[in-house]
Design an enzyme around this catalytic site. Structure first.
Site, PDB file in Angstrom:
ATOM      1  N   GLU A  96      -0.443  -2.415   2.820  1.00 31.85           N
ATOM      2  CA  GLU A  96       0.676  -3.211   3.343  1.00 31.85           C
ATOM      3  C   GLU A  96       1.961  -2.890   2.578  1.00 31.85           C
ATOM      4  O   GLU A  96       1.970  -2.965   1.340  1.00 31.85           O
ATOM      5  CB  GLU A  96       0.344  -4.708   3.224  1.00 31.85           C
ATOM      6  CG  GLU A  96      -0.814  -5.105   4.136  1.00 31.85           C
ATOM      7  CD  GLU A  96      -1.543  -6.372   3.682  1.00 31.85           C
ATOM      8  OE1 GLU A  96      -1.042  -7.087   2.796  1.00 31.85           O
ATOM      9  OE2 GLU A  96      -2.641  -6.623   4.215  1.00 31.85           O
ATOM     10  N   LEU A 128      -1.287  -5.938   8.740  1.00 34.85           N
ATOM     11  CA  LEU A 128      -1.664  -6.861   7.668  1.00 34.85           C
ATOM     12  C   LEU A 128      -3.140  -7.263   7.835  1.00 34.85           C
ATOM     13  O   LEU A 128      -3.438  -8.229   8.540  1.00 34.85           O
ATOM     14  CB  LEU A 128      -0.737  -8.084   7.773  1.00 34.85           C
ATOM     15  CG  LEU A 128      -0.468  -8.941   6.541  1.00 34.85           C
ATOM     16  CD1 LEU A 128       0.599  -9.973   6.846  1.00 34.85           C
ATOM     17  CD2 LEU A 128      -1.690  -9.561   5.951  1.00 34.85           C
ATOM     18  N   GLU A 161      -6.625  -6.829   5.340  1.00 34.87           N
ATOM     19  CA  GLU A 161      -7.308  -6.214   4.201  1.00 34.87           C
ATOM     20  C   GLU A 161      -8.690  -5.690   4.553  1.00 34.87           C
ATOM     21  O   GLU A 161      -9.114  -4.649   4.028  1.00 34.87           O
ATOM     22  CB  GLU A 161      -7.408  -7.203   3.040  1.00 34.87           C
ATOM     23  CG  GLU A 161      -6.092  -7.466   2.314  1.00 34.87           C
ATOM     24  CD  GLU A 161      -5.134  -8.378   3.061  1.00 34.87           C
ATOM     25  OE1 GLU A 161      -5.562  -8.972   4.080  1.00 34.87           O
ATOM     26  OE2 GLU A 161      -3.974  -8.506   2.657  1.00 34.87           O
ATOM     27  N   GLN A 218      -2.207  -5.864  -1.908  1.00 31.96           N
ATOM     28  CA  GLN A 218      -0.933  -6.297  -2.483  1.00 31.96           C
ATOM     29  C   GLN A 218      -1.085  -7.141  -3.757  1.00 31.96           C
ATOM     30  O   GLN A 218      -0.330  -6.978  -4.709  1.00 31.96           O
ATOM     31  CB  GLN A 218      -0.147  -7.062  -1.421  1.00 31.96           C
ATOM     32  CG  GLN A 218       1.331  -6.915  -1.574  1.00 31.96           C
ATOM     33  CD  GLN A 218       2.045  -7.175  -0.270  1.00 31.96           C
ATOM     34  OE1 GLN A 218       2.145  -8.318   0.168  1.00 31.96           O
ATOM     35  NE2 GLN A 218       2.550  -6.136   0.366  1.00 31.96           N
ATOM     36  N   PHE A 219      -2.062  -8.020  -3.750  1.00 33.19           N
ATOM     37  CA  PHE A 219      -2.417  -8.806  -4.939  1.00 33.19           C
ATOM     38  C   PHE A 219      -3.925  -8.996  -4.896  1.00 33.19           C
ATOM     39  O   PHE A 219      -4.497  -9.093  -3.810  1.00 33.19           O
ATOM     40  CB  PHE A 219      -1.749 -10.195  -4.917  1.00 33.19           C
ATOM     41  CG  PHE A 219      -0.278 -10.173  -5.190  1.00 33.19           C
ATOM     42  CD1 PHE A 219       0.209 -10.354  -6.487  1.00 33.19           C
ATOM     43  CD2 PHE A 219       0.620  -9.975  -4.163  1.00 33.19           C
ATOM     44  CE1 PHE A 219       1.573 -10.335  -6.739  1.00 33.19           C
ATOM     45  CE2 PHE A 219       1.990  -9.951  -4.410  1.00 33.19           C
ATOM     46  CZ  PHE A 219       2.468 -10.129  -5.703  1.00 33.19           C
ATOM     47  N   PRO A 258     -10.406 -11.180   1.990  1.00 27.34           N
ATOM     48  CA  PRO A 258     -10.884 -10.808   3.332  1.00 27.34           C
ATOM     49  C   PRO A 258     -11.583  -9.448   3.328  1.00 27.34           C
ATOM     50  O   PRO A 258     -12.338  -9.143   4.250  1.00 27.34           O
ATOM     51  CB  PRO A 258      -9.612 -10.735   4.177  1.00 27.34           C
ATOM     52  CG  PRO A 258      -8.538 -11.381   3.379  1.00 27.34           C
ATOM     53  CD  PRO A 258      -8.950 -11.344   1.942  1.00 27.34           C
ATOM     54  N   HIS A 263      -1.700 -15.605  -6.454  1.00 30.42           N
ATOM     55  CA  HIS A 263      -1.102 -14.372  -6.972  1.00 30.42           C
ATOM     56  C   HIS A 263      -1.447 -14.145  -8.442  1.00 30.42           C
ATOM     57  O   HIS A 263      -0.827 -13.325  -9.096  1.00 30.42           O
ATOM     58  CB  HIS A 263       0.424 -14.409  -6.848  1.00 30.42           C
ATOM     59  CG  HIS A 263       0.924 -14.273  -5.442  1.00 30.42           C
ATOM     60  ND1 HIS A 263       0.785 -15.259  -4.508  1.00 30.42           N
ATOM     61  CD2 HIS A 263       1.576 -13.261  -4.822  1.00 30.42           C
ATOM     62  CE1 HIS A 263       1.338 -14.858  -3.365  1.00 30.42           C
ATOM     63  NE2 HIS A 263       1.827 -13.653  -3.533  1.00 30.42           N
TER      64      HIS A 263
END
Ligand SMILES: Cc1ncc(C[n+]2csc(CCOP(=O)(O)OP(=O)(O)O)c2C)c(N)n1
Ligand SMILES: [Mg+2]
Lengths: 361, 325
Positions: B29, B58, B60, B82-83, B89, B129
């Site tokens: 992403e 988007l 995962e 991303q994090f 998922p 996060h």
């Protein structure tokens, strides 16, 4: 039915107010009382002011990461205004206008973005789930609430939000499919603000519209001008009424635009042109609705200025209160993981308190 | 030599390996056009084209699942999540497939793929996060789990991870993404996966840490210097497979052991390390092997995060406590 006459596969998008606030679809103007129209407008205005102030606080180093809403106020307020107090709101994370309309306090909103879990503890009479950061994972919860409503036989509707990016997640499709299979009273609102961080809508799916994703699941779907609060309201009201009367779920794609950055850590100039932003500024949902209300003699510029001032003070006062609220007590990070604190947590808590006491000595 | 931070070391490793091996593809992403939210992949799409570095929808599960297919069909995907909080998922793919392909096909398929993700707390970030999930991956047979703590290690370990015939979970301590710079050789080099690094030689106690915590331990050592406590600091660098030998030998020498990690305490990596110490150095121990870890509570939002984050003072106090046992 609007969902019959606006087939997303035919590229039809519902709009009622044009960008100057003129009615272009007279027959479809929803029946909303004058008081309610003004209330909706004021909520949009408060949303905008809270947003602008938050960005200021953030720049002053007084606020952590914040996700702005500018440009999306009509989508947010128009959709939730079509529901009732008893209905549920299942948020993603960028629906400030909807939360405010639903009764979440300004203080709580600031607490959340300020990094305090109390910001997700809404008043008992506000049927809203906490803000949901893992994209689209909230949607199955919304459907589950609806499945329970069906079992309980209550006429309560759930409005659930997701972004354009969120429609690519498995949980989006799984949830919409569940809603269809179990005929749940769910209204899915897609806030299509054209971007998922830097990724444009067209890169998210080959589908021309997001509303057409309803078709595969055999539920009604419609695309509306998300900067036109009357169109959003009209589509949402039809969907809410259908859901309440046992007619099942609806998928509504609101076509809007995020005027600001994705969050305060994002630099949108990397991935989009200023001219694009300028183009969308002309379609500002607040100006448009204001012009409509002015024409209807329900509002005027003087009232607008006064209201803005009042909201500025209100927002400032609430923020100061939150700023002074300080840190989360140690006890609170332990206390809420279980109804009863298990032994391992009790030991860890006790040992740490003891350590802190000795450290101070 | 070039002066790099941890982020630019990632970019350099990816760049060099994409240049050297045209089966390496980088995606996720915001990874392509923008170059990632942390800018780890900046410039790669421009240099190698959209086939080699690109944005995905988007999703995962599909990012990781498609990497499985890519790897089966001759590519070396390096995907970015991303994090680490958003890998969840994709866990069905990682635990259910990525980790098992080699074994279930009795070696017919192996997956030379890397899943990169920033992880860990201490940056006052939003919900989801800040988690440290290394234990979930380390506990899964078939995965390698690597965590660098310096720019030099980041480059060498990432290059090793991409060339590794098995899937590697590459966890990047985001707290130190830009915390400091280091001279890093321009040329290509690999560091061995599965080998810990001796950061500091000492004789009184062995301290094991990784990622951002290595620096916290180093800060703690400054406090201890004048007290005559000699600490042997080991940067684990690979969580799985674990470098038993280095740890056991060190504890046999020092007789004391502390592991520091931010991941949750119960069933965490510290428990595994202490078991290794007990198995391999029990008769040498002069104090109970100890762990200093995150509490068993959901990592708090920023206004409560300071309670959770391990501070250098806590580390030095714990070391004093163990040494004076
Ligand atoms: C599962 C998951 N993956 C990645 C992220 C990181 N992330 C946060 S917002 C975002 C983009 C969301 O786009 P969209 O659904 O269109 O909502 P918008 O931000 O535009 O309101 C991403 C990728 C996340 N929060 N959750
Ligand atoms: Mg979006």
């Amino acid at each position: 039915m609007l969902t019959d006459s606006y087939n997303p596969l035919e590229g039809k998008m519902l709009s009622i107010l044009d960008k100057d606030g003129k009615i272009i679809n007279k027959d479809l103007v929803p029946d909303i009382s004058d008081d309610e129209l003004v209330h909706m407008y004021k909520t949009m205005l408060l949303t905008r002011i809270l947003d602008i102030k938050s960005l200021q606080y953030q720049r002053q180093g007084r606020m952590l990461t914040y996700a702005p809403n500018q440009g999306q106020e009509a989508t947010q307020v128009g959709s939730i205004a079509a529901s009732e107090k008893k209905d549920w709101l299942v948020p993603a994370f960028r629906e400030l206008g909807a939360w405010l309309y639903k009764g979440v306090t300004i203080e709580q909103i600031f607490l959340y973005w300020y990094g305090n879990e109390l910001g997700s503890k809404f008043p008992e009479d506000v049927n809203m789930l906490p803000i949901c950061v893992p994209i689209a994972s909230q949607l199955p919860h919304a459907v589950g609430i609806g499945m329970a409503s069906n079992i309980k036989g209550e006429d309560v509707v759930t409005i659930a939000y997701v972004g354009d990016g969120g429609t690519s997640q498995g949980e989006f499709s799984e949830a919409v499919n569940f809603a269809g299979v179990f005929n749940t009273p769910t209204v899915f609102i897609i806030s299509n603000n054209q971007y998922a961080i830097s990724v444009p809508r067209e890169a998210q799916t080959k589908a021309k519209t997001l509303a057409q994703k309803a078709i595969a699941f055999e539920i009604p779907g419609i695309q509306v001008d998300g900067n036109d609060i009357l169109a959003v309201y009209a589509a949402a009201k039809e969907a809410v009424d259908r859901a309440r009367n046992g007619g099942g779920p609806t998928l509504i794609e609101c076509v809007t635009y995020r005027l600001g950055p994705h969050t305060t850590s994002d630099d949108p100039t990397i991935y989009r042109e200023d001219s694009e932003v300028e183009h969308w500024k002309e379609k500002d949902p607040i100006t448009r609705f204001k012009n409509y209300l002015i024409k209807k003699k329900l509002w005027n510029e003087e009232m607008d200025e006064k209201q803005k001032e009042e909201y500025n003070t209100l927002v400032n006062n609430n923020f100061k209160k939150v700023e002074e609220s300080g840190l989360v007590p140690l006890e609170d990070i332990f206390k809420y993981n279980y109804e009863e604190m298990p032994e391992n947590l009790e030991i860890q808590y006790r040992d740490y308190v003891k350590y802190l006491r000795e450290e101070v000595k | 030599m070039a002066l790099l931070n941890n982020i630019s070391a990632i970019t350099e490793a990816l760049d060099q390996e994409m240049g050297r091996d045209n089966t390496v593809v980088v995606y996720g992403e915001d990874v392509g056009f923008e170059g990632g939210v942390f800018r780890a992949t900046v410039g790669l799409q421009k240099k190698y084209g959209k086939d080699r570095c690109f944005d995905t929808p988007l999703a995962e599960a599909a990012i990781i699942g498609s990497a499985v297919g890519m790897a089966v069909n001759g590519m070396k995907p390096v995907v970015e999540i991303q994090f680490s909080g958003f890998v969840l998922p994709g866990l069905n793919q990682i635990i259910g497939h990525v980790a098992r392909y080699r074994n279930r096909s009795r070696g017919r398929y192996n997956l030379p793929m890397v899943i990169r993700m920033p992880y860990g707390g201490g940056v006052r970030a939003l919900e989801h996060h800040s988690e440290s999930l290394e234990d979930i991956f380390a506990q899964t047979p078939g995965l390698k789990v690597v965590i660098p703590s310096t720019p030099y290690d980041t480059k060498g370990l990432l290059l090793a991870a991409i060339r590794d015939p098995d899937p590697v979970i590459f966890l990047e301590p985001k707290r130190i993404y830009r915390a400091f710079k280091q001279e890093v050789p321009k040329e290509d080099y690999v560091l061995p996966i599965g080998k810990a690094k001796l950061v500091n030689e000492g004789s009184d106690i062995t301290v094991v840490a990784w990622g951002a915590l290595v620096r916290e331990v180093q800060n703690a050592l400054k406090d201890l210097k004048d007290e005559g406590i000699s600490v042997e600091l080991i940067d684990l660098r690979t969580i799985s497979p674990i470098d038993r030998d280095t740890i056991i030998k060190s504890v046999q020498k020092t007789g004391r052991f502390l592991v520091v990690h931010e991941a949750y305490k119960s069933f965490g990596p510290g428990a595994e390390l202490i078991s290794i110490v007990n198995e391999g150095a029990f008769l040498y121990l002069e104090a109970p092997p100890t762990r200093l870890t995150g509490f068993d509570v959901t990592i708090p939002l920023p206004k409560g995060e300071h309670h959770f984050i391990i501070k250098p003072k806590q580390i030095s106090d714990k070391i004093r406590e163990i040494v004076s046992f």
